[in-house]
Design a protein around this motif. Structure first.
Motif, PDB file in Angstrom:
ATOM      1  N   TRP A   1       0.833  -1.213   0.000  1.00 50.34           N
ATOM      2  CA  TRP A   1       0.000   0.000   0.000  1.00 50.34           C
ATOM      3  C   TRP A   1       0.861   1.255   0.000  1.00 50.34           C
ATOM      4  O   TRP A   1       0.586   2.222  -0.698  1.00 50.34           O
ATOM      5  CB  TRP A   1      -0.913   0.010   1.214  1.00 50.34           C
ATOM      6  CG  TRP A   1      -2.069  -0.924   1.149  1.00 50.34           C
ATOM      7  CD1 TRP A   1      -2.588  -1.517   0.047  1.00 50.34           C
ATOM      8  CD2 TRP A   1      -2.860  -1.379   2.253  1.00 50.34           C
ATOM      9  NE1 TRP A   1      -3.661  -2.322   0.391  1.00 50.34           N
ATOM     10  CE2 TRP A   1      -3.845  -2.248   1.735  1.00 50.34           C
ATOM     11  CE3 TRP A   1      -2.816  -1.137   3.625  1.00 50.34           C
ATOM     12  CZ2 TRP A   1      -4.790  -2.867   2.548  1.00 50.34           C
ATOM     13  CZ3 TRP A   1      -3.752  -1.749   4.442  1.00 50.34           C
ATOM     14  CH2 TRP A   1      -4.736  -2.607   3.907  1.00 50.34           C
ATOM     15  N   HIS A   2       1.888   1.220   0.841  1.00 52.80           N
ATOM     16  CA  HIS A   2       2.755   2.377   0.986  1.00 52.80           C
ATOM     17  C   HIS A   2       3.418   2.722  -0.342  1.00 52.80           C
ATOM     18  O   HIS A   2       3.482   3.899  -0.739  1.00 52.80           O
ATOM     19  CB  HIS A   2       3.811   2.088   2.056  1.00 52.80           C
ATOM     20  CG  HIS A   2       4.662   3.264   2.410  1.00 52.80           C
ATOM     21  ND1 HIS A   2       5.822   3.564   1.746  1.00 52.80           N
ATOM     22  CD2 HIS A   2       4.507   4.224   3.356  1.00 52.80           C
ATOM     23  CE1 HIS A   2       6.361   4.650   2.258  1.00 52.80           C
ATOM     24  NE2 HIS A   2       5.588   5.067   3.243  1.00 52.80           N
ATOM     25  N   GLU A   3       3.910   1.716  -1.040  1.00 53.63           N
ATOM     26  CA  GLU A   3       4.580   1.947  -2.321  1.00 53.63           C
ATOM     27  C   GLU A   3       3.605   2.475  -3.369  1.00 53.63           C
ATOM     28  O   GLU A   3       3.972   3.317  -4.194  1.00 53.63           O
ATOM     29  CB  GLU A   3       5.245   0.656  -2.800  1.00 53.63           C
ATOM     30  CG  GLU A   3       6.456   0.269  -1.966  1.00 53.63           C
ATOM     31  CD  GLU A   3       7.016  -1.083  -2.323  1.00 53.63           C
ATOM     32  OE1 GLU A   3       6.357  -1.814  -3.118  1.00 53.63           O
ATOM     33  OE2 GLU A   3       8.098  -1.437  -1.810  1.00 53.63           O
ATOM     34  N   LEU A   4       2.356   1.992  -3.336  1.00 56.97           N
ATOM     35  CA  LEU A   4       1.349   2.460  -4.284  1.00 56.97           C
ATOM     36  C   LEU A   4       0.990   3.935  -4.039  1.00 56.97           C
ATOM     37  O   LEU A   4       0.739   4.681  -4.983  1.00 56.97           O
ATOM     38  CB  LEU A   4       0.087   1.599  -4.184  1.00 56.97           C
ATOM     39  CG  LEU A   4       0.165   0.187  -4.761  1.00 56.97           C
ATOM     40  CD1 LEU A   4      -1.045  -0.641  -4.329  1.00 56.97           C
ATOM     41  CD2 LEU A   4       0.259   0.238  -6.282  1.00 56.97           C
ATOM     42  N   ALA A   5       0.988   4.351  -2.780  1.00 57.87           N
ATOM     43  CA  ALA A   5       0.555   5.711  -2.436  1.00 57.87           C
ATOM     44  C   ALA A   5       1.685   6.722  -2.373  1.00 57.87           C
ATOM     45  O   ALA A   5       1.445   7.928  -2.477  1.00 57.87           O
ATOM     46  CB  ALA A   5      -0.171   5.687  -1.089  1.00 57.87           C
ATOM     47  N   LEU A   6       2.918   6.247  -2.215  1.00 58.55           N
ATOM     48  CA  LEU A   6       4.038   7.135  -1.922  1.00 58.55           C
ATOM     49  C   LEU A   6       4.242   8.210  -2.990  1.00 58.55           C
ATOM     50  O   LEU A   6       4.417   9.396  -2.676  1.00 58.55           O
ATOM     51  CB  LEU A   6       5.321   6.311  -1.763  1.00 58.55           C
ATOM     52  CG  LEU A   6       6.535   7.044  -1.211  1.00 58.55           C
ATOM     53  CD1 LEU A   6       6.235   7.623   0.161  1.00 58.55           C
ATOM     54  CD2 LEU A   6       7.732   6.099  -1.134  1.00 58.55           C
ATOM     55  N   TYR A   7       4.218   7.815  -4.236  1.00 60.72           N
ATOM     56  CA  TYR A   7       4.459   8.791  -5.315  1.00 60.72           C
ATOM     57  C   TYR A   7       3.398   9.884  -5.311  1.00 60.72           C
ATOM     58  O   TYR A   7       3.713  11.072  -5.454  1.00 60.72           O
ATOM     59  CB  TYR A   7       4.492   8.096  -6.674  1.00 60.72           C
ATOM     60  CG  TYR A   7       4.749   9.066  -7.815  1.00 60.72           C
ATOM     61  CD1 TYR A   7       6.049   9.434  -8.153  1.00 60.72           C
ATOM     62  CD2 TYR A   7       3.688   9.640  -8.516  1.00 60.72           C
ATOM     63  CE1 TYR A   7       6.293  10.342  -9.169  1.00 60.72           C
ATOM     64  CE2 TYR A   7       3.927  10.556  -9.532  1.00 60.72           C
ATOM     65  CZ  TYR A   7       5.223  10.904  -9.857  1.00 60.72           C
ATOM     66  OH  TYR A   7       5.453  11.814 -10.851  1.00 60.72           O
ATOM     67  N   ALA A   8       2.140   9.488  -5.143  1.00 62.60           N
ATOM     68  CA  ALA A   8       1.054  10.477  -5.179  1.00 62.60           C
ATOM     69  C   ALA A   8       1.184  11.493  -4.055  1.00 62.60           C
ATOM     70  O   ALA A   8       1.028  12.700  -4.262  1.00 62.60           O
ATOM     71  CB  ALA A   8      -0.298   9.769  -5.097  1.00 62.60           C
ATOM     72  N   TYR A   9       1.490  11.031  -2.840  1.00 62.01           N
ATOM     73  CA  TYR A   9       1.609  11.952  -1.710  1.00 62.01           C
ATOM     74  C   TYR A   9       2.852  12.831  -1.833  1.00 62.01           C
ATOM     75  O   TYR A   9       2.862  13.967  -1.349  1.00 62.01           O
ATOM     76  CB  TYR A   9       1.603  11.196  -0.382  1.00 62.01           C
ATOM     77  CG  TYR A   9       0.195  10.886   0.062  1.00 62.01           C
ATOM     78  CD1 TYR A   9      -0.536  11.787   0.823  1.00 62.01           C
ATOM     79  CD2 TYR A   9      -0.420   9.699  -0.311  1.00 62.01           C
ATOM     80  CE1 TYR A   9      -1.837  11.521   1.200  1.00 62.01           C
ATOM     81  CE2 TYR A   9      -1.716   9.415   0.058  1.00 62.01           C
ATOM     82  CZ  TYR A   9      -2.421  10.329   0.814  1.00 62.01           C
ATOM     83  OH  TYR A   9      -3.723  10.063   1.170  1.00 62.01           O
ATOM     84  N   ALA A  10       3.887  12.322  -2.485  1.00 60.66           N
ATOM     85  CA  ALA A  10       5.110  13.107  -2.643  1.00 60.66           C
ATOM     86  C   ALA A  10       5.020  14.115  -3.781  1.00 60.66           C
ATOM     87  O   ALA A  10       5.788  15.074  -3.820  1.00 60.66           O
ATOM     88  CB  ALA A  10       6.293  12.173  -2.880  1.00 60.66           C
TER      89      ALA A  10
END
Length: 267
Positions: free
Chosen positions: A76-85
């Motif tokens: 989950w973290h890897e899927l969301a990380l780019y969007a939040y960054a």
């Protein structure tokens, strides 16, 4: 003391400050497709107030997965990380509202289910990191947003008693947790929590449709506003707007036109 009776304001992020709930819809879709799982609205609704760890444990039980919670959280973290960054944006006028509260002497805090690895880059990118005097996240407490723990931690770090703190939340569990802790709870409208709106209205002390309206409401008061007359819309104003709007989806303009009828009576 800042505003009358209010020394601190605690904000959730996803769906409250950030216009970001669509990201988790995309993460859920990608996760479900990758694992060949059946789509489930029940699963999506159940994990909304949970921390990452609680959500991972729930999804393993719900779908009977063999992965560990740590493996699920990593995915989950890897899927969301780019969007939040890179792409998470604030809700319109949220930054201006935060600045106005700071100008009036209100201490600000974050209370979020997000991990620091996700929310800190988003705060920096949107140039609001420096506005907050404290942060708390669900990984620091043992219970999720249906309980007051997260907000009590934020209030403790602000050095403000719960009865002198307002909590801004978009979901029912968050409002319920804030109320249990003795906070003044303000619901913030988000389309992803539309199904909970009526229950939020019943539970919260106040409700706001958007930050643009909150700013106009704040500036329309002749005197230094009290917590109900300046920070928020009274629930009766929103309910009246619902009635006049016949349950249809709001536009910002229509919501403001209806609600200002109540505002003018109070000023």
């Amino acid at each position: 003391m800042g505003l009358q009776g209010i020394d601190g304001a605690i904000f959730d992020l996803d769906g409250t400050i950030f216009d970001s709930m669509y990201i988790w819809e995309e993460v859920d879709d990608a996760f479900i497709k990758k694992h060949g799982l059946p789509p489930s609205k029940e699963y999506v609704e159940a994990i909304r107030p949970m921390s990452f760890l609680e959500s991972a444990k729930y999804v393993i039980r719900y779908f009977g997965l063999q992965e560990t919670p740590e493996e699920i959280m990593k995915e989950w973290h890897e899927l969301a990380l780019y969007a939040y960054a890179n792409s998470v944006a604030l809700k319109p006028y949220a930054r201006e509202y935060l600045l106005e509260l700071k100008k009036r002497g209100i201490k600000l805090a974050v209370a979020t289910a997000l991990s620091p690895e996700l929310f800190e880059p988003a705060l920096r990118n949107n140039k609001i990191e420096g506005l907050f005097d404290a942060t708390s996240h669900a990984g620091e407490v043992s219970r999720g947003k249906g309980y007051p723990d997260l907000y009590l931690l934020a209030a403790h770090r602000l050095g403000v008693a719960p009865e002198n703190c307002a909590v801004f939340e978009d979901i029912l569990a968050g409002i319920q947790g804030a109320k249990q802790g003795g906070f003044y709870a303000c619901g913030i409208y988000d389309q992803y929590a539309e199904a909970e709106k009526n229950k939020i209205l019943e539970t919260a002390d106040a409700y706001a449709f958007c930050y643009h309206d909150l700013l106009r409401r704040l500036h329309s008061c002749k005197a230094l506003p009290c917590k109900r007359a300046g920070l928020f819309f009274d629930k009766k104003a929103i309910q009246h707007a619902d009635n006049e709007n016949n349950g249809k989806a709001y536009s910002k303009t229509n919501a403001w036109k209806v609600i200002t009828k109540n505002i003018k009576k109070e000023i």
